[in-house]
Design an enzyme around this catalytic site. Structure first.
Site, PDB file in Angstrom:
ATOM      1  N   ASP A  24       8.769 -33.634 -54.369  1.00 29.71           N
ATOM      2  CA  ASP A  24       9.678 -32.752 -55.117  1.00 29.71           C
ATOM      3  C   ASP A  24       8.855 -31.860 -56.053  1.00 29.71           C
ATOM      4  OD1 ASP A  24      12.980 -33.014 -55.943  1.00 29.71           O
ATOM      5  OD2 ASP A  24      11.642 -31.883 -57.271  1.00 29.71           O
TER       6      ASP A  24
ATOM      7  N   HIS B 142      19.407 -34.002 -48.353  1.00 22.77           N
ATOM      8  CA  HIS B 142      18.101 -34.579 -48.707  1.00 22.77           C
ATOM      9  C   HIS B 142      18.305 -35.891 -49.423  1.00 22.77           C
ATOM     10  CE1 HIS B 142      19.428 -31.723 -51.791  1.00 22.77           C
ATOM     11  NE2 HIS B 142      18.876 -32.535 -52.686  1.00 22.77           N
ATOM     12  N   LEU B 143      17.372 -36.787 -49.178  1.00 19.77           N
ATOM     13  CA  LEU B 143      17.364 -38.096 -49.836  1.00 19.77           C
ATOM     14  C   LEU B 143      16.203 -38.084 -50.829  1.00 19.77           C
ATOM     15  CD1 LEU B 143      17.582 -41.531 -48.062  1.00 19.77           C
ATOM     16  CD2 LEU B 143      15.717 -41.068 -49.657  1.00 19.77           C
ATOM     17  N   HIS B 144      16.493 -38.425 -52.083  1.00 15.95           N
ATOM     18  CA  HIS B 144      15.436 -38.553 -53.087  1.00 15.95           C
ATOM     19  C   HIS B 144      14.899 -39.984 -53.032  1.00 15.95           C
ATOM     20  CE1 HIS B 144      16.629 -34.928 -55.605  1.00 15.95           C
ATOM     21  NE2 HIS B 144      17.783 -35.159 -54.993  1.00 15.95           N
TER      22      HIS B 144
ATOM     23  N   GLY C 248      25.804 -33.435 -58.314  1.00 15.55           N
ATOM     24  CA  GLY C 248      24.524 -32.918 -58.789  1.00 15.55           C
ATOM     25  C   GLY C 248      23.657 -32.303 -57.702  1.00 15.55           C
ATOM     26  N   GLN C 249      24.249 -31.934 -56.566  1.00 17.32           N
ATOM     27  CA  GLN C 249      23.458 -31.332 -55.488  1.00 17.32           C
ATOM     28  C   GLN C 249      23.186 -29.865 -55.801  1.00 17.32           C
ATOM     29  OE1 GLN C 249      25.258 -31.496 -51.577  1.00 17.32           O
ATOM     30  NE2 GLN C 249      23.421 -30.722 -50.568  1.00 17.32           N
ATOM     31  N   SER C 250      21.899 -29.496 -55.818  1.00 14.15           N
ATOM     32  CA  SER C 250      21.553 -28.100 -56.108  1.00 14.15           C
ATOM     33  C   SER C 250      21.010 -27.359 -54.888  1.00 14.15           C
ATOM     34  CB  SER C 250      20.537 -28.026 -57.256  1.00 14.15           C
ATOM     35  OG  SER C 250      19.348 -28.707 -56.909  1.00 14.15           O
TER      36      SER C 250
ATOM     37  N   ASN D  98      22.414 -36.864 -53.686  1.00 15.44           N
ATOM     38  CA  ASN D  98      23.415 -36.127 -54.449  1.00 15.44           C
ATOM     39  C   ASN D  98      24.251 -35.292 -53.476  1.00 15.44           C
ATOM     40  OD1 ASN D  98      22.352 -37.092 -56.902  1.00 15.44           O
ATOM     41  ND2 ASN D  98      20.815 -35.457 -56.943  1.00 15.44           N
TER      42      ASN D  98
HETATM   43  P1  AMP Z   1      19.447 -31.936 -55.633  1.00 12.86           P
HETATM   44  O1  AMP Z   1      19.629 -31.513 -57.057  1.00 12.86           O
HETATM   45  O2  AMP Z   1      19.850 -33.357 -55.351  1.00 12.86           O
HETATM   46  O3  AMP Z   1      20.060 -30.947 -54.673  1.00 12.86           O
HETATM   47  O4  AMP Z   1      17.885 -31.925 -55.387  1.00 12.86           O
HETATM   48  C1  AMP Z   1      17.186 -30.787 -55.022  1.00 12.86           C
HETATM   49  C2  AMP Z   1      15.754 -31.062 -55.343  1.00 12.86           C
HETATM   50  O5  AMP Z   1      14.965 -30.142 -54.652  1.00 12.86           O
HETATM   51  C3  AMP Z   1      15.407 -30.966 -56.825  1.00 12.86           C
HETATM   52  O6  AMP Z   1      14.889 -32.200 -57.278  1.00 12.86           O
HETATM   53  C4  AMP Z   1      14.362 -29.847 -56.854  1.00 12.86           C
HETATM   54  O7  AMP Z   1      13.358 -30.085 -57.795  1.00 12.86           O
HETATM   55  C5  AMP Z   1      13.832 -29.867 -55.435  1.00 12.86           C
HETATM   56  N1  AMP Z   1      13.271 -28.626 -54.931  1.00 12.86           N
HETATM   57  C6  AMP Z   1      13.830 -27.398 -54.959  1.00 12.86           C
HETATM   58  N2  AMP Z   1      13.022 -26.508 -54.352  1.00 12.86           N
HETATM   59  C7  AMP Z   1      11.945 -27.198 -53.895  1.00 12.86           C
HETATM   60  C8  AMP Z   1      10.758 -26.847 -53.189  1.00 12.86           C
HETATM   61  N3  AMP Z   1      10.507 -25.586 -52.804  1.00 12.86           N
HETATM   62  N4  AMP Z   1       9.856 -27.818 -52.908  1.00 12.86           N
HETATM   63  C9  AMP Z   1      10.096 -29.089 -53.299  1.00 12.86           C
HETATM   64  N5  AMP Z   1      11.196 -29.487 -53.968  1.00 12.86           N
HETATM   65  C10 AMP Z   1      12.111 -28.557 -54.271  1.00 12.86           C
END
Ligand code: AMP
Length: 112
Positions: free
Chosen positions: A30, A98-100, A91-93, A85
């Protein structure tokens, strides 16, 4: 999805060091880590969120890859957390499933 950032990473159009890769899944660090280990595991195929999964094999490849990565990184002894998320309140951005995989410190509960 031509403009999806995680699709671009999966296709190698944005340089990234994959922690793990197979035909269905890619995993990379990340960019804004929330723990000493913070890996994102994604399906290579574009799926907008967990709510859009209609093929259970997506779950087996995502989860089994995360467990493999945790083994490879030696996380089993101290433990780790897997988080997905989903949607705005979840909290999905980034709108690509994706799985954290988080580890390396004591993680609080409940999450914020
Ligand atoms: P979420 O908020 O669950 O959708 O997680 C999205 C994640 O993607 C966040 O933790 C961001 O820091 C990460 N992220 C966004 N852009 C990138 C990127 N180019 N490379 C790696 N991680 C990213």
């Amino acid at each position: 999805m031509s403009d999806c950032i995680f699709c671009k990473i999966a296709r190698g159009e944005i340089p990234s060091n994959f922690v793990y890769e197979d035909e269905n899944v890619a995993a990379f660090n990340d960019v804004n880590p929330q723990a000493p280990v913070h890996v994102l595991v994604i399906p290579k195929k574009h799926i907008a969120s967990s709510a859009a999964v209609d093929d259970s094999s997506v779950w087996s490849s995502l989860m089994s890859s995360a467990v493999k990565i945790a083994r490879k990184l030696g996380l089993e002894e101290n433990g780790y957390r897997m988080v997905i998320n989903t949607g705005e309140q979840g909290g999905q951005s980034v709108p690509h499933l994706h799985l954290h995989l988080l580890a390396g410190r004591n993680l609080g509960w409940p999450p914020g």
